[in-house]
Motif scaffolding. Structure first.
Motif, PDB file in Angstrom:
ATOM      1  N   LYS A  16       0.871  -1.235   0.085  1.00 60.29           N
ATOM      2  CA  LYS A  16       0.048   0.067  -0.009  1.00 60.29           C
ATOM      3  C   LYS A  16       0.819   1.326   0.046  1.00 60.29           C
ATOM      4  O   LYS A  16       0.943   1.794   0.995  1.00 60.29           O
ATOM      5  CB  LYS A  16      -1.005   0.011   1.343  1.00 60.29           C
ATOM      6  CG  LYS A  16      -1.965  -1.131   1.057  1.00 60.29           C
ATOM      7  CD  LYS A  16      -2.966  -1.303   2.370  1.00 60.29           C
ATOM      8  CE  LYS A  16      -3.926  -2.211   2.089  1.00 60.29           C
ATOM      9  NZ  LYS A  16      -4.799  -2.399   3.251  1.00 60.29           N
ATOM     10  N   THR A  17       1.579   1.515  -1.182  1.00 59.04           N
ATOM     11  CA  THR A  17       2.281   2.563  -1.148  1.00 59.04           C
ATOM     12  C   THR A  17       2.039   3.423  -2.410  1.00 59.04           C
ATOM     13  O   THR A  17       1.237   2.965  -3.419  1.00 59.04           O
ATOM     14  CB  THR A  17       3.818   2.125  -1.601  1.00 59.04           C
ATOM     15  OG1 THR A  17       3.977   1.552  -2.554  1.00 59.04           O
ATOM     16  CG2 THR A  17       4.409   1.236  -0.157  1.00 59.04           C
ATOM     17  N   GLU A  18       2.421   4.559  -2.793  1.00 58.06           N
ATOM     18  CA  GLU A  18       2.228   5.550  -4.052  1.00 58.06           C
ATOM     19  C   GLU A  18       2.755   4.519  -5.154  1.00 58.06           C
ATOM     20  O   GLU A  18       2.420   4.743  -6.362  1.00 58.06           O
ATOM     21  CB  GLU A  18       2.886   6.696  -3.753  1.00 58.06           C
ATOM     22  CG  GLU A  18       2.154   7.619  -2.845  1.00 58.06           C
ATOM     23  CD  GLU A  18       0.783   7.925  -3.178  1.00 58.06           C
ATOM     24  OE1 GLU A  18       0.294   8.171  -4.301  1.00 58.06           O
ATOM     25  OE2 GLU A  18      -0.281   7.752  -2.307  1.00 58.06           O
ATOM     26  N   LEU A  19       4.020   4.100  -4.998  1.00 62.39           N
ATOM     27  CA  LEU A  19       4.637   3.426  -6.055  1.00 62.39           C
ATOM     28  C   LEU A  19       3.615   2.270  -6.487  1.00 62.39           C
ATOM     29  O   LEU A  19       3.690   1.913  -7.671  1.00 62.39           O
ATOM     30  CB  LEU A  19       5.947   2.923  -5.493  1.00 62.39           C
ATOM     31  CG  LEU A  19       6.866   2.132  -6.824  1.00 62.39           C
ATOM     32  CD1 LEU A  19       7.227   2.914  -7.847  1.00 62.39           C
ATOM     33  CD2 LEU A  19       8.188   1.610  -6.163  1.00 62.39           C
ATOM     34  N   SER A  20       3.047   1.340  -5.388  1.00 65.31           N
ATOM     35  CA  SER A  20       2.297   0.286  -6.118  1.00 65.31           C
ATOM     36  C   SER A  20       1.286   0.822  -6.711  1.00 65.31           C
ATOM     37  O   SER A  20       0.643   0.129  -7.577  1.00 65.31           O
ATOM     38  CB  SER A  20       1.849  -0.510  -4.743  1.00 65.31           C
ATOM     39  OG  SER A  20       1.073   0.358  -4.125  1.00 65.31           O
ATOM     40  N   LYS A  21       0.607   1.973  -6.376  1.00 64.57           N
ATOM     41  CA  LYS A  21      -0.744   2.292  -7.134  1.00 64.57           C
ATOM     42  C   LYS A  21      -0.391   2.637  -8.447  1.00 64.57           C
ATOM     43  O   LYS A  21      -0.978   2.431  -9.409  1.00 64.57           O
ATOM     44  CB  LYS A  21      -1.125   3.684  -6.266  1.00 64.57           C
ATOM     45  CG  LYS A  21      -1.817   3.354  -5.042  1.00 64.57           C
ATOM     46  CD  LYS A  21      -2.386   4.652  -4.220  1.00 64.57           C
ATOM     47  CE  LYS A  21      -2.689   4.353  -2.768  1.00 64.57           C
ATOM     48  NZ  LYS A  21      -3.160   5.516  -2.203  1.00 64.57           N
ATOM     49  N   LYS A  22       0.877   3.260  -8.650  1.00 62.32           N
ATOM     50  CA  LYS A  22       1.333   3.810 -10.039  1.00 62.32           C
ATOM     51  C   LYS A  22       1.745   2.630 -10.799  1.00 62.32           C
ATOM     52  O   LYS A  22       1.100   2.462 -11.979  1.00 62.32           O
ATOM     53  CB  LYS A  22       2.707   4.647  -9.901  1.00 62.32           C
ATOM     54  CG  LYS A  22       3.081   5.168 -11.035  1.00 62.32           C
ATOM     55  CD  LYS A  22       4.462   6.102 -10.857  1.00 62.32           C
ATOM     56  CE  LYS A  22       4.972   6.699 -12.026  1.00 62.32           C
ATOM     57  NZ  LYS A  22       6.141   7.736 -11.726  1.00 62.32           N
ATOM     58  N   ILE A  23       2.407   1.555 -10.301  1.00 61.68           N
ATOM     59  CA  ILE A  23       2.415   0.291 -11.036  1.00 61.68           C
ATOM     60  C   ILE A  23       1.099  -0.570 -11.524  1.00 61.68           C
ATOM     61  O   ILE A  23       1.131  -0.756 -12.507  1.00 61.68           O
ATOM     62  CB  ILE A  23       3.723  -0.628 -10.194  1.00 61.68           C
ATOM     63  CG1 ILE A  23       4.712   0.002  -9.957  1.00 61.68           C
ATOM     64  CG2 ILE A  23       3.352  -2.042 -10.872  1.00 61.68           C
ATOM     65  CD1 ILE A  23       5.667  -0.784  -9.016  1.00 61.68           C
ATOM     66  N   LYS A  24       0.249  -0.437 -10.337  1.00 65.55           N
ATOM     67  CA  LYS A  24      -0.930  -1.158 -10.677  1.00 65.55           C
ATOM     68  C   LYS A  24      -1.601  -0.182 -12.019  1.00 65.55           C
ATOM     69  O   LYS A  24      -2.111  -1.258 -12.634  1.00 65.55           O
ATOM     70  CB  LYS A  24      -1.868  -1.095  -9.438  1.00 65.55           C
ATOM     71  CG  LYS A  24      -3.005  -2.137  -9.475  1.00 65.55           C
ATOM     72  CD  LYS A  24      -3.858  -1.866  -7.907  1.00 65.55           C
ATOM     73  CE  LYS A  24      -2.804  -2.310  -6.766  1.00 65.55           C
ATOM     74  NZ  LYS A  24      -3.635  -2.362  -5.680  1.00 65.55           N
ATOM     75  N   LYS A  25      -1.717   0.849 -11.925  1.00 64.30           N
ATOM     76  CA  LYS A  25      -2.353   1.664 -13.035  1.00 64.30           C
ATOM     77  C   LYS A  25      -1.616   1.429 -14.314  1.00 64.30           C
ATOM     78  O   LYS A  25      -2.471   1.046 -15.226  1.00 64.30           O
ATOM     79  CB  LYS A  25      -2.457   2.852 -12.533  1.00 64.30           C
ATOM     80  CG  LYS A  25      -3.024   3.778 -13.870  1.00 64.30           C
ATOM     81  CD  LYS A  25      -3.106   5.478 -13.461  1.00 64.30           C
ATOM     82  CE  LYS A  25      -3.930   6.302 -14.180  1.00 64.30           C
ATOM     83  NZ  LYS A  25      -4.034   7.498 -13.946  1.00 64.30           N
ATOM     84  N   ILE A  26      -0.488   1.319 -14.619  1.00 69.71           N
ATOM     85  CA  ILE A  26       0.362   1.001 -15.770  1.00 69.71           C
ATOM     86  C   ILE A  26      -0.013  -0.545 -16.110  1.00 69.71           C
ATOM     87  O   ILE A  26      -0.178  -0.754 -17.366  1.00 69.71           O
ATOM     88  CB  ILE A  26       1.794   1.061 -15.597  1.00 69.71           C
ATOM     89  CG1 ILE A  26       1.938   2.679 -15.211  1.00 69.71           C
ATOM     90  CG2 ILE A  26       2.496   0.844 -16.717  1.00 69.71           C
ATOM     91  CD1 ILE A  26       3.462   3.010 -14.943  1.00 69.71           C
ATOM     92  N   ILE A  27       0.202  -1.442 -15.185  1.00 73.69           N
ATOM     93  CA  ILE A  27      -0.045  -2.733 -15.669  1.00 73.69           C
ATOM     94  C   ILE A  27      -1.507  -2.818 -16.119  1.00 73.69           C
ATOM     95  O   ILE A  27      -2.005  -3.740 -17.142  1.00 73.69           O
ATOM     96  CB  ILE A  27       0.168  -3.695 -14.359  1.00 73.69           C
ATOM     97  CG1 ILE A  27       1.539  -3.776 -13.906  1.00 73.69           C
ATOM     98  CG2 ILE A  27      -0.485  -5.171 -14.456  1.00 73.69           C
ATOM     99  CD1 ILE A  27       1.948  -4.349 -12.965  1.00 73.69           C
ATOM    100  N   SER A  28      -2.713  -2.386 -15.480  1.00 75.84           N
ATOM    101  CA  SER A  28      -3.923  -2.737 -15.882  1.00 75.84           C
ATOM    102  C   SER A  28      -4.066  -2.066 -17.360  1.00 75.84           C
ATOM    103  O   SER A  28      -5.031  -2.553 -17.927  1.00 75.84           O
ATOM    104  CB  SER A  28      -4.882  -1.785 -14.915  1.00 75.84           C
ATOM    105  OG  SER A  28      -4.795  -0.271 -15.046  1.00 75.84           O
ATOM    106  N   CYS A  29      -3.436  -1.014 -17.725  1.00 77.17           N
ATOM    107  CA  CYS A  29      -3.518  -0.586 -19.254  1.00 77.17           C
ATOM    108  C   CYS A  29      -2.624  -1.480 -20.247  1.00 77.17           C
ATOM    109  O   CYS A  29      -2.511  -1.237 -21.388  1.00 77.17           O
ATOM    110  CB  CYS A  29      -2.967   0.796 -19.260  1.00 77.17           C
ATOM    111  SG  CYS A  29      -3.973   2.120 -18.206  1.00 77.17           S
ATOM    112  N   GLY A  30      -1.913  -2.404 -19.645  1.00 77.42           N
ATOM    113  CA  GLY A  30      -1.319  -3.439 -20.509  1.00 77.42           C
ATOM    114  C   GLY A  30       0.111  -2.743 -21.106  1.00 77.42           C
ATOM    115  O   GLY A  30       0.565  -3.125 -22.198  1.00 77.42           O
ATOM    116  N   LYS A  31       0.564  -1.758 -20.448  1.00 79.46           N
ATOM    117  CA  LYS A  31       1.583  -1.067 -20.786  1.00 79.46           C
ATOM    118  C   LYS A  31       2.977  -1.598 -19.797  1.00 79.46           C
ATOM    119  O   LYS A  31       2.922  -2.055 -18.875  1.00 79.46           O
ATOM    120  CB  LYS A  31       1.737   0.599 -20.716  1.00 79.46           C
ATOM    121  CG  LYS A  31       0.564   1.102 -21.649  1.00 79.46           C
ATOM    122  CD  LYS A  31       0.651   2.519 -21.565  1.00 79.46           C
ATOM    123  CE  LYS A  31      -0.537   3.159 -22.457  1.00 79.46           C
ATOM    124  NZ  LYS A  31      -0.652   4.700 -22.327  1.00 79.46           N
TER     125      LYS A  31
END
Length: 219
Positions: free
Chosen positions: A42-57
């Motif tokens: 539960k970190t800012e980095l984890s949120k950023k990574i999750k968003k990028i992965i969800s877009c398939g990038k």
């Protein structure tokens, strides 16, 4: 023994990495596994990574390099490691060189896009261990159950067809230049470079890799 596997998603890198880590007692370091573990925090980095992965990038190089550097400094990497899917860009390859990590061998897995799509559609994962199965090529003993724990297998969200196509597109954009880079620089840096046909059976590919390790890495 420090080995790099290069290849598009679905070419069988993860399956081959499993037996190597078991036989030679070295860890498999997968960018995908590290990033997925990071998303559980539960970190800012984890949120950023999750968003990028969800877009398939693909994840930004700076993030990936930071996480990989941290991982290869851990004690279980003292006798070597296998990098599965890293580096993915020339920038990442340069980052490895800058921290004086000597790579012994690079193995490129080659497969057509049509076969990649077929492979990934049938892929099933045991999420806790990262063990990989395939409903045709490497089925579990009990359907949809992990061979060791008996826990359910899943289809990863980024293994769904729409995201697979995005991942292949991203792979071609970034990793093909990396392959050209390594083919050119491997001799200069005394690194063994091999390209294998990933359309062969899992067992045939395993035998091929065993010969490469025995004759060129452990000499």
């Amino acid at each position: 023994m420090r080995i790099i596997f290069i290849g598009a998603p679905g070419t069988g890198k993860g399956t081959q990495a499993q037996w190597i880590t078991d036989k030679y007692n070295i860890p498999k370091i997968s960018t995908g596994d590290i990033l997925r573990n990071e998303t559980l925090k539960k970190t800012e980095l984890s949120k950023k990574i999750k968003k990028i992965i969800s877009c398939g990038k693909l994840i930004n190089d700076n993030i990936v390099i930071q996480l990989i550097r941290k991982r290869i400094k851990e004690k279980d990497c003292n006798q070597g490691f296998l990098l599965d899917g890293f580096p993915r860009t020339v920038n990442q390859a340069n980052a490895i060189e800058k921290i004086n990590v000597k790579i012994d061998c690079i193995i490129e897995f080659s497969l057509t896009e049509k076969l990649i799509l077929e492979r990934i559609r049938g892929r099933r994962i045991h999420i806790e261990s990262g063990r990989i199965y395939h409903i045709i090529f490497n089925p579990p003993i009990v359907e949809n159950k992990d061979n060791i724990t008996g826990q359910p297998l899943i289809i990863r969200d980024d293994d769904k067809e729409e995201k697979i196509k995005k991942r292949i597109k991203e792979y071609k954009k970034f990793t093909i230049p990396l392959i050209k880079y390594y083919r050119h620089t491997a001799k200069l840096n005394n690194i063994k470079y091999y390209k294998i046909d990933a359309s062969y059976t899992t067992l045939e590919i395993k035998k091929n890799i065993e010969n490469i390790i025995k004759n060129n890495v452990l000499k």
